[in-house]
Each structure stands twice: as C-alpha cells, then as structure tokens.
Design a protein around this motif. Structure first.
Motif, PDB file in Angstrom:
ATOM      1  N   CYS A   1      22.884  23.719  14.010  1.00 41.41           N
ATOM      2  CA  CYS A   1      23.044  23.918  12.570  1.00 41.41           C
ATOM      3  C   CYS A   1      24.047  25.045  12.310  1.00 41.41           C
ATOM      4  O   CYS A   1      24.373  25.834  13.201  1.00 41.41           O
ATOM      5  CB  CYS A   1      21.701  24.210  11.904  1.00 41.41           C
ATOM      6  SG  CYS A   1      20.942  25.781  12.367  1.00 41.41           S
ATOM      7  N   GLU A   2      24.537  25.131  11.082  1.00 38.73           N
ATOM      8  CA  GLU A   2      25.615  26.062  10.752  1.00 38.73           C
ATOM      9  C   GLU A   2      25.254  27.516  11.051  1.00 38.73           C
ATOM     10  O   GLU A   2      26.072  28.274  11.585  1.00 38.73           O
ATOM     11  CB  GLU A   2      25.981  25.910   9.273  1.00 38.73           C
ATOM     12  CG  GLU A   2      26.622  24.564   8.942  1.00 38.73           C
ATOM     13  CD  GLU A   2      26.914  24.421   7.471  1.00 38.73           C
ATOM     14  OE1 GLU A   2      26.711  25.410   6.736  1.00 38.73           O
ATOM     15  OE2 GLU A   2      27.345  23.339   7.044  1.00 38.73           O
ATOM     16  N   SER A   3      24.031  27.929  10.711  1.00 38.32           N
ATOM     17  CA  SER A   3      23.644  29.327  10.935  1.00 38.32           C
ATOM     18  C   SER A   3      23.561  29.657  12.418  1.00 38.32           C
ATOM     19  O   SER A   3      23.885  30.773  12.839  1.00 38.32           O
ATOM     20  CB  SER A   3      22.302  29.614  10.256  1.00 38.32           C
ATOM     21  OG  SER A   3      21.297  28.738  10.734  1.00 38.32           O
TER      22      SER A   3
ATOM     23  N   GLY B   1      20.313  20.452  21.313  1.00 35.34           N
ATOM     24  CA  GLY B   1      20.442  20.827  19.915  1.00 35.34           C
ATOM     25  C   GLY B   1      19.527  21.966  19.556  1.00 35.34           C
ATOM     26  O   GLY B   1      18.501  22.196  20.207  1.00 35.34           O
ATOM     27  N   TYR B   2      19.909  22.723  18.537  1.00 37.99           N
ATOM     28  CA  TYR B   2      19.139  23.900  18.109  1.00 37.99           C
ATOM     29  C   TYR B   2      19.283  24.035  16.600  1.00 37.99           C
ATOM     30  O   TYR B   2      20.399  24.132  16.079  1.00 37.99           O
ATOM     31  CB  TYR B   2      19.684  25.150  18.805  1.00 37.99           C
ATOM     32  CG  TYR B   2      18.813  26.380  18.747  1.00 37.99           C
ATOM     33  CD1 TYR B   2      18.154  26.831  19.889  1.00 37.99           C
ATOM     34  CD2 TYR B   2      18.656  27.099  17.556  1.00 37.99           C
ATOM     35  CE1 TYR B   2      17.375  27.977  19.858  1.00 37.99           C
ATOM     36  CE2 TYR B   2      17.869  28.243  17.524  1.00 37.99           C
ATOM     37  CZ  TYR B   2      17.236  28.679  18.677  1.00 37.99           C
ATOM     38  OH  TYR B   2      16.445  29.815  18.635  1.00 37.99           O
ATOM     39  N   MET B   3      18.148  24.027  15.901  1.00 38.97           N
ATOM     40  CA  MET B   3      18.154  24.136  14.449  1.00 38.97           C
ATOM     41  C   MET B   3      17.094  25.121  13.995  1.00 38.97           C
ATOM     42  O   MET B   3      16.084  25.332  14.685  1.00 38.97           O
ATOM     43  CB  MET B   3      17.858  22.781  13.811  1.00 38.97           C
ATOM     44  CG  MET B   3      18.796  21.668  14.206  1.00 38.97           C
ATOM     45  SD  MET B   3      18.228  20.097  13.502  1.00 38.97           S
ATOM     46  CE  MET B   3      16.668  19.895  14.371  1.00 38.97           C
ATOM     47  N   LEU B   4      17.302  25.688  12.832  1.00 35.49           N
ATOM     48  CA  LEU B   4      16.297  26.549  12.223  1.00 35.49           C
ATOM     49  C   LEU B   4      15.439  25.724  11.277  1.00 35.49           C
ATOM     50  O   LEU B   4      15.881  24.713  10.726  1.00 35.49           O
ATOM     51  CB  LEU B   4      16.969  27.698  11.470  1.00 35.49           C
ATOM     52  CG  LEU B   4      17.856  28.615  12.320  1.00 35.49           C
ATOM     53  CD1 LEU B   4      18.376  29.769  11.465  1.00 35.49           C
ATOM     54  CD2 LEU B   4      17.088  29.149  13.525  1.00 35.49           C
ATOM     55  N   LYS B   5      14.198  26.178  11.072  1.00 34.01           N
ATOM     56  CA  LYS B   5      13.245  25.386  10.293  1.00 34.01           C
ATOM     57  C   LYS B   5      13.560  25.331   8.802  1.00 34.01           C
ATOM     58  O   LYS B   5      12.900  24.600   8.065  1.00 34.01           O
ATOM     59  CB  LYS B   5      11.823  25.901  10.515  1.00 34.01           C
ATOM     60  CG  LYS B   5      11.267  25.541  11.887  1.00 34.01           C
ATOM     61  CD  LYS B   5       9.806  25.921  12.031  1.00 34.01           C
ATOM     62  CE  LYS B   5       9.258  25.459  13.376  1.00 34.01           C
ATOM     63  NZ  LYS B   5       7.839  25.801  13.556  1.00 34.01           N
ATOM     64  N   ASP B   6      14.552  26.088   8.361  1.00 30.93           N
ATOM     65  CA  ASP B   6      14.937  25.999   6.955  1.00 30.93           C
ATOM     66  C   ASP B   6      16.003  24.924   6.728  1.00 30.93           C
ATOM     67  O   ASP B   6      16.544  24.782   5.633  1.00 30.93           O
ATOM     68  CB  ASP B   6      15.438  27.349   6.435  1.00 30.93           C
ATOM     69  CG  ASP B   6      16.666  27.856   7.181  1.00 30.93           C
ATOM     70  OD1 ASP B   6      17.127  27.171   8.129  1.00 30.93           O
ATOM     71  OD2 ASP B   6      17.151  28.952   6.840  1.00 30.93           O
ATOM     72  N   ILE B   7      16.291  24.136   7.765  1.00 31.88           N
ATOM     73  CA  ILE B   7      17.271  23.075   7.655  1.00 31.88           C
ATOM     74  C   ILE B   7      16.766  22.011   6.679  1.00 31.88           C
ATOM     75  O   ILE B   7      15.558  21.788   6.545  1.00 31.88           O
ATOM     76  CB  ILE B   7      17.549  22.445   9.045  1.00 31.88           C
ATOM     77  CG1 ILE B   7      18.774  21.536   8.999  1.00 31.88           C
ATOM     78  CG2 ILE B   7      16.331  21.676   9.540  1.00 31.88           C
ATOM     79  CD1 ILE B   7      19.209  21.046  10.376  1.00 31.88           C
ATOM     80  N   SER B   8      17.677  21.352   5.990  1.00 31.65           N
ATOM     81  CA  SER B   8      17.283  20.311   5.043  1.00 31.65           C
ATOM     82  C   SER B   8      16.786  19.078   5.794  1.00 31.65           C
ATOM     83  O   SER B   8      17.132  18.852   6.952  1.00 31.65           O
ATOM     84  CB  SER B   8      18.468  19.925   4.157  1.00 31.65           C
ATOM     85  OG  SER B   8      19.455  19.243   4.912  1.00 31.65           O
ATOM     86  N   ALA B   9      15.975  18.280   5.119  1.00 33.55           N
ATOM     87  CA  ALA B   9      15.430  17.075   5.730  1.00 33.55           C
ATOM     88  C   ALA B   9      16.546  16.112   6.136  1.00 33.55           C
ATOM     89  O   ALA B   9      16.481  15.481   7.198  1.00 33.55           O
ATOM     90  CB  ALA B   9      14.461  16.406   4.768  1.00 33.55           C
ATOM     91  N   ASP B  10      17.580  15.997   5.294  1.00 37.68           N
ATOM     92  CA  ASP B  10      18.683  15.092   5.614  1.00 37.68           C
ATOM     93  C   ASP B  10      19.417  15.520   6.874  1.00 37.68           C
ATOM     94  O   ASP B  10      19.789  14.691   7.715  1.00 37.68           O
ATOM     95  CB  ASP B  10      19.668  15.034   4.444  1.00 37.68           C
ATOM     96  CG  ASP B  10      19.095  14.297   3.236  1.00 37.68           C
ATOM     97  OD1 ASP B  10      18.113  13.561   3.419  1.00 37.68           O
ATOM     98  OD2 ASP B  10      19.632  14.473   2.133  1.00 37.68           O
TER      99      ASP B  10
END
Length: 222
Positions: free
Chosen positions: A139-141, A113-122
């Motif tokens: 994440c979407e971005s 998995g790969y997410m950016l730190k501006d992702i929401s807590a949920d």
C-alpha cells in the motif's frame, strides 16, 4: 482453537482465500467484505499462525490474508513456514505495524504483499487479485515508509535473521532444554519446536546444538 470454516463452493475461476486474524470481530469483517466479491472464495479462517499453517494444508488456498501479531505462532513465523512448505501460496500481510523493520522481515519471510488495516475495502480486494496474478502489492503508506526511513549499512550492521520466537527457542536450546521441555514451557507443540530448531539451524547455517550454544553466547543470549 478457532473452528476452521470451509466455505468452498467449487466454482472455477475464484481466488481461494484464507483469512487469519486473532480478533474475531476483525476476522468477521474481512470475511463479510470479501464474500461480496464474485471472484473471491473465502475457503477458511484461522485465529493464529499455527491454525493458518494447518488450514493451508487442508484447504489449499491461493492467497493467505494474515495479520502479524497473533498468539501461539505469529504471522511472520507462519509466513516463513508457508513459504517453505507451500511455495505456490501467496501470503499477503494486513497489519497495524507501519515500520521498516516489520516490512523488511515480512519480505524476508516470503510474503508478497504488505498493507495496513486502514486500507480501503476496494484496495484490499485489488491487493488479493494482484498477488494472485503473481505480482507484489504494497500500500502507498508502506511504500513511503520503505523509501523515507533510513536504510542501515549492510556492511557495518548485522541484521538478526531470527524471529523473536526463534530467539527465545534458541536461548532455551542453548540452556540445555530439550524440545519436549521447550514445548511445555511455551505451550506449543513438540512439532512446532522441532520446526523452529530446523529453521534456526538453516538461517544461521549451523548444524549442531553445540554450535547453536556458541552462537547464543556470542550474541549475549546467555
């Protein structure tokens, strides 16, 4: 070294999670948020990739939530080691880097998995649940980046399979330095250098120092 905090409470059904980030404020924020979830147990924290690798061996988490850019050993390098040594552990990258090169390297390293730190807590909680269940999460971005940025021609371009740290160690090896000298120069352990050397040989399918030196010369590292 950051103190590894064992918070295991021994309840069945919880997702044992290791959180890794070199910024203490960020680390504390992630831990505080995840502790609100009944299904998640933050069993340990770490401030760099080497600590993360050690913590995995001690605390046996289900999911590792980890940044990429960290001192001593990067999240990318740690992800590769965790994948090799503890293939059952799911590595979930949470970072500020939003470019195709980083995303592809993370996927090649074995992260799921790969997410950016501006992702929401949920969505962060959802990501942990998703990878724990055996799926991947982007994440979407990040997904948009993967599908909108141009893809290099795999036939006419050769992607360097080595991480930046491995490039540095390869160069030092090719210059005739021993693992002990390299460890001292980079301020890392002898064991870490030896692990990198074995990974380099495996990735390049090379089997001797002479072959590594020849490869380094061909790539212009010397």
């Amino acid at each position: 070294m950051n103190d590894i905090v064992d918070q295991k409470i021994g309840r069945d059904g919880k997702i044992r999670t290791l959180v890794v980030d070199d910024h203490q404020v960020v680390l504390d924020g992630f831990v505080a948020r995840l502790q609100l979830e009944a299904c998640i147990d933050v069993v340990a924290t770490a401030s760099n990739g080497l600590e993360a690798l050690e913590a995995v061996g001690v605390h046996h988490p289900d999911v590792v939530l980890m940044d990429i850019s960290m001192p001593i050993m990067t999240g990318l390098e740690a992800a590769e080691q965790i994948k090799q040594q503890y293939p059952q552990v799911k590595v979930l990258i949470l970072t500020m880097h939003d470019n195709r090169e980083y995303i592809m390297k993370v996927m090649q390293a074995g992260a799921v998995g790969y997410m950016l730190k501006d992702i929401s807590a949920d969505k962060l909680v959802q990501a942990i649940k998703t990878v724990h269940q055996g799926s991947t999460y982007f994440c979407e971005s990040v997904t948009q980046t993967l599908f909108t940025q141009p893809i290099s021609d795999p036939v006419n371009s050769k992607v360097n399979p080595l991480s930046r740290r491995e490039d540095v160690i390869l160069k030092l090896v090719a210059q005739g330095n021993s693992s002990k000298k390299i460890a001292k120069a980079l301020e890392i352990s002898y064991r870490t250098v030896e692990t990198h050397r074995q990974n380099i040989k495996h990735k390049l399918d090379l089997h001797s120092t002479a072959e590594l030196t020849k490869y380094a010369m061909q790539k212009g590292l010397l």
